[in-house]
Design a protein around this motif. Structure first.
Motif, short mmCIF file in Angstrom:
data_model
loop_
_atom_site.label_atom_id
_atom_site.label_comp_id
_atom_site.label_asym_id
_atom_site.label_seq_id
_atom_site.Cartn_x
_atom_site.Cartn_y
_atom_site.Cartn_z
N ILE A 153 -7.91 -9.73 26.12
CA ILE A 153 -7.31 -8.39 26.05
C ILE A 153 -8.16 -7.45 25.21
CG2 ILE A 153 -5.32 -7.10 25.16
CD1 ILE A 153 -3.59 -9.53 25.96
N LEU A 154 -8.64 -7.93 24.06
CA LEU A 154 -9.45 -7.07 23.20
C LEU A 154 -10.78 -6.73 23.85
CD1 LEU A 154 -8.77 -8.55 19.65
CD2 LEU A 154 -7.77 -6.54 20.73
N ASN A 155 -11.40 -7.67 24.52
CA ASN A 155 -12.66 -7.37 25.20
C ASN A 155 -12.44 -6.35 26.31
OD1 ASN A 155 -14.41 -9.02 23.69
ND2 ASN A 155 -13.79 -10.84 24.84
N PHE A 156 -11.32 -6.46 27.01
CA PHE A 156 -11.00 -5.48 28.05
C PHE A 156 -10.83 -4.09 27.46
CE2 PHE A 156 -7.64 -3.06 30.16
CZ PHE A 156 -8.19 -2.89 31.43
N THR A 157 -10.07 -3.97 26.38
CA THR A 157 -9.84 -2.65 25.78
C THR A 157 -11.12 -2.08 25.19
OG1 THR A 157 -9.12 -3.68 23.70
CG2 THR A 157 -7.42 -3.11 25.29
N ARG A 158 -11.95 -2.91 24.60
CA ARG A 158 -13.20 -2.42 24.02
C ARG A 158 -14.15 -1.93 25.10
NH1 ARG A 158 -14.74 -4.19 18.80
NH2 ARG A 158 -16.62 -5.33 19.39
N ARG A 159 -14.22 -2.67 26.21
CA ARG A 159 -15.07 -2.23 27.32
C ARG A 159 -14.53 -0.96 27.98
NH1 ARG A 159 -14.61 -7.58 28.96
NH2 ARG A 159 -13.25 -6.88 30.67
N SER A 160 -13.21 -0.88 28.06
CA SER A 160 -12.59 0.20 28.82
C SER A 160 -12.53 1.51 28.06
CB SER A 160 -11.17 -0.21 29.24
OG SER A 160 -11.20 -1.37 30.03
N TRP A 161 -12.25 1.46 26.75
CA TRP A 161 -12.05 2.70 26.00
C TRP A 161 -12.90 2.78 24.75
CZ3 TRP A 161 -7.55 0.06 27.85
CH2 TRP A 161 -7.04 0.61 29.03
N GLY A 162 -13.70 1.77 24.49
CA GLY A 162 -14.65 1.84 23.38
C GLY A 162 -16.02 2.08 23.97
N ARG A 163 -16.77 1.00 24.19
CA ARG A 163 -18.05 1.09 24.88
C ARG A 163 -18.29 -0.22 25.62
NH1 ARG A 163 -19.72 0.26 19.35
NH2 ARG A 163 -21.26 -1.43 19.18
N LYS A 164 -18.92 -0.12 26.75
CA LYS A 164 -19.00 -1.27 27.64
C LYS A 164 -19.88 -2.38 27.09
CE LYS A 164 -22.58 0.90 30.52
NZ LYS A 164 -22.88 1.44 31.86
N ASN A 165 -20.77 -2.06 26.15
CA ASN A 165 -21.65 -3.09 25.58
C ASN A 165 -21.16 -3.57 24.21
OD1 ASN A 165 -22.22 -0.78 24.13
ND2 ASN A 165 -24.40 -1.28 23.90
N ALA A 166 -19.86 -3.40 23.94
CA ALA A 166 -19.31 -3.83 22.65
C ALA A 166 -19.52 -5.34 22.49
CB ALA A 166 -17.83 -3.50 22.58
N PRO A 167 -19.87 -5.79 21.28
CA PRO A 167 -20.02 -7.24 21.06
C PRO A 167 -18.75 -7.98 21.46
CG PRO A 167 -20.82 -5.99 19.18
CD PRO A 167 -20.16 -5.01 20.07
N GLU A 168 -18.91 -9.10 22.14
CA GLU A 168 -17.77 -9.83 22.67
C GLU A 168 -16.94 -10.48 21.56
OE1 GLU A 168 -16.76 -13.35 25.94
OE2 GLU A 168 -18.83 -12.87 25.39
#
Length: 706
Positions: free
Chosen positions: A418-433
């Motif tokens: 869930i956190l990886n999805f939200t970070r990619r979707s509304w943070g930045r797509k290359n956010a550290p996993e």
């Protein structure tokens, strides 16, 4: 901005009393505090009270709310546990025996009246920057404006060698600069005022500045060779205190500090206490000064957004049904919302508040777009919130606290997805996993335990992806969540199936679909005959959604039935399913409609509108449905009956009321639920022409509307 002279800036920093628009808090002063004080002394005490607000003394020095400033709050450190001290004017256990010189030494050098060194958990390196005038006012307030409380100080729980306080003298020699704040002549008076508050009384660096090898703040200001470290972000007690450098506009920063929220998000972690006890009481001028100073600091690299080219993940446009005479609107959602485990997990557990497009609900739930916690490399705050929940600050502009419940019941990998999805979707797509191990580690550190107090098992929508008919199941779930937009010919109002069957029918006591298909066909008293599952589904379209039935052989009907069959699991017709339905409320309770109106205004209007009209977003699309009027359920719906509605409200409304998984739902008493149900269920709503055919063979319920 115009530059200020040294004298002008110093005068502004010294004159700290609240501006005229500062909310005056007088109930924390003893009733007879001014009995022996001159008018000049009372003015000094009042000014000191404002300075104590600026320094947020009450947050750390209050263990029991009934004993403000009496200490006893446990403070976790890497070396063990400290307890805050009693700073009331009690002579035996507090500051009553301190002279001003001893108080000043403790505040600037961290040395108590008896000569003991204080641990720098007390931010004396920041308070050392205070002017003498502010220090005298604060002393006057603590001696005359605080009720004396006899509360012995608790011994620290620090192990060897860190319990040897003589070592703190060496720490002070290495790291303490007790020089008072020095205004910068080249900067404006407003900038200098902001710098004074941030570096000194506000002690913002205590949480937001990285620590060195001696656990000292790497720098105490933005000047000098180490200035780049100031307020660049640090992890404190499992929360990521984000970078404050080059923050939003001064006005947006002031809004966050005043209300606990702005268009970028809502404060969390330790900042909730800071806003609640300190910054909301600051004058508008001081808040803008802080915003001006923070905006002037050059951007750091650790917690700020990456370049736009590395922005959020792709979106797809979802059509939203148009209102009469208008073209169909669209809203953008992440492309993998329905096709990834993280997307479906977000949809099931997060979208009710943050919405499927991440837009949140204005003045209620925060938007995720550009949220700094999502943009940060360090996911500590996100993991912390997911595991332990969170509560908004109570401020003068937002008097009702809203909660995000703890999701410790979800597995480590689920939370990571869930956190990886939200970070990619509304943070930045290359956010550290975020990895499952990161969640597991923080779960252990926070001692976050799942609640297994009841046997109900929440189905995971993400598990549909593992089934052979995954496409059909996902479509069935989507039809439940977006019924109105996907089936405009069949839905005649603003409701979706999920308006009553919470989280696509996966919430205990929220009309869940678990096991439901095992009980059909079955006899229905209202119809006076045996009905099929398809009949029951179409009954909802006709009544709750004031619309038209689905064709029995349609793809939509088959997908909905497939979803119910998937949630049937091993249920047999003779089984009792824990959490099924909405429970019951005694019909012996006599409703009080007038009280119901008051409860509605206090607890329901935030999401359903002051006149039951529902809530729409900025694009005019429905967020939360109306409870009466032409766009609500008709008179033939179960929710139009007082005690059926009361049972639903009792267990499911309002959301964000407390920490109960998964929506923080419920919390009213049986009487309150009946009162508010009587109020909204009997408001004007559409008629139901086929009502004359109801209960042809059986007695109708006592609370039937017709």
């Amino acid at each position: 901005m115009a530059s200020a002279t040294v004298q002008e800036a110093h005068t502004l920093a010294a004159n700290s009393p609240a501006a005229p628009d500062t909310p005056q808090i007088i109930d924390d002063l003893p009733a007879n505090y001014a009995a022996d004080l001159t008018a000049e002394q009372r003015t000094l005490v009042e000014r000191g009270r404002y300075i104590a607000r600026l320094g947020d003394c009450v947050a750390c020095h209050t263990g029991e709310k009934s004993k403000p400033m009496a200490g006893g709050l446990a403070l976790e450190t890497p070396f063990g546990k400290l307890y805050s001290t009693n700073i009331t004017p009690d002579k035996a256990t507090g500051l009553g025996g301190y002279s001003f010189a001893q108080f000043d030494r403790a505040m600037r050098k961290g040395v108590a009246a008896d000569g003991r060194n204080l641990y720098p958990a007390m931010p004396y390196p920041s308070y050392a920057k205070m002017t003498q005038e502010d220090m005298q006012a604060l002393y006057a307030y603590l001696m005359h404006g605080v009720e004396a409380v006899a509360a012995p100080n608790r011994a620290s729980e620090i192990g060897f060698p860190f319990n040897q306080r003589w070592g703190l003298s060496l720490w002070n020699w290495l790291f303490l600069d007790d020089t008072p704040f020095q205004p910068q002549p080249a900067q404006s008076a407003e900038w200098n005022r902001g710098a004074y508050l941030v570096q000194g009384l506000g002690h913002c660096g205590a949480c937001h500045t990285p620590r060195g090898v001696g656990f000292q703040e790497k720098t105490m200001s933005g000047e000098g060779s180490k200035g780049r470290f100031f307020l660049a972000g640090e992890t404190v007690e499992g929360w990521r205190a984000l970078s404050l450098r080059n923050l939003w506009t001064p006005e947006e920063t002031a809004e966050l500090l005043k209300t606990g929220r702005n268009r970028h998000g809502i404060v969390s972690g330790n900042m909730v206490d800071v806003v609640q006890h300190s910054t909301q009481y600051m004058s508008d001028a001081d808040l803008l000064a802080i915003g001006t100073y923070l905006k002037s600091l050059p951007a750091g690299s650790g917690d700020l957004p990456m370049q736009v080219a590395q922005g959020p993940a792709p979106r797809i446009a979802i059509p939203a049904r148009a209102t009469a005479g208008a073209e169909a609107a669209h809203y953008d959602v992440p492309a993998d919302l329905y096709t990834s485990r993280g997307g479906l997990g977000y949809l099931q557990f997060c979208a009710d508040c943050h919405r499927s497009d991440g837009g949140g609900v204005r003045d209620v739930f925060p938007s995720l777009e550009g949220n700094r916690s999502l943009l940060s490399d360090n996911p500590s705050t996100l993991i912390h919130i997911m595991l332990t929940g969170w509560t908004t600050p109570v401020t003068q502009s937002h008097s009702r606290a809203l909660t995000m419940p703890a999701f410790a019941q979800l597995g480590d990998q689920e939370i990571a997805d869930i956190l990886n999805f939200t970070r990619r979707s509304w943070g930045r797509k290359n956010a550290p996993e975020v990895k499952a191990g990161d969640v597991a580690s923080q779960r252990k550190q926070l001692k976050a335990q799942a609640d297994h107090s009841r046997p109900f098992e929440t189905p995971r929508l993400a598990a549909m992806l593992e089934e052979p008919n995954a496409r059909q199941l996902v479509y069935g779930a989507r039809l439940n969540i977006e019924t109105r937009d996907l089936l405009p010919r069949n839905v005649g109002n603003a409701l979706n199936c999920a308006s009553c069957h919470l989280n696509a029918g996966t919430v205990a006591d929220g009309s869940p679909y678990i096991g439901i298909s095992a009980f059909f066909p079955s006899y229905a008293p209202r119809a006076g005959r045996t009905i099929t599952l398809e009949d029951r589904i179409n009954g909802c379209f006709l009544r709750s959604m004031n619309g038209k039935p689905l064709p029995l052989d349609s793809e939509e009907m088959k997908s909905m039935v497939a979803l119910f069959d998937w949630m049937r699991r091993e249920t047999k017709p003779e089984d009792k399913v824990e959490g099924r339905g909405v429970g019951k409320v005694s019909q012996a309770i006599v409703p009080n409609r007038d009280n119901g109106k008051k409860i509605y205004e206090a607890q329901c209007a935030l999401c359903h509108g002051g006149d039951g009209e529902g809530v729409k977003n900025a694009r005019g699309q429905w967020v939360y449905p109306p409870l009466w009027g032409d766009e609500s359920f008709n008179i033939g719906a179960g929710m139009a009956r007082t005690y059926t509605a009361a049972a639903f409200v009792k267990r499911n409304m309002p959301i964000a009321m407390h920490s109960k998984f998964p929506l923080g739902q419920g919390g009213l008493s049986d009487q309150e639920a009946v009162d508010v149900a009587e109020y909204f269920s009997h408001q004007p709503r559409p008629d139901f022409a086929a009502k004359v055919k109801d209960w042809p063979r059986d007695s109708k319920p006592a609370d039937a509307r017709y």
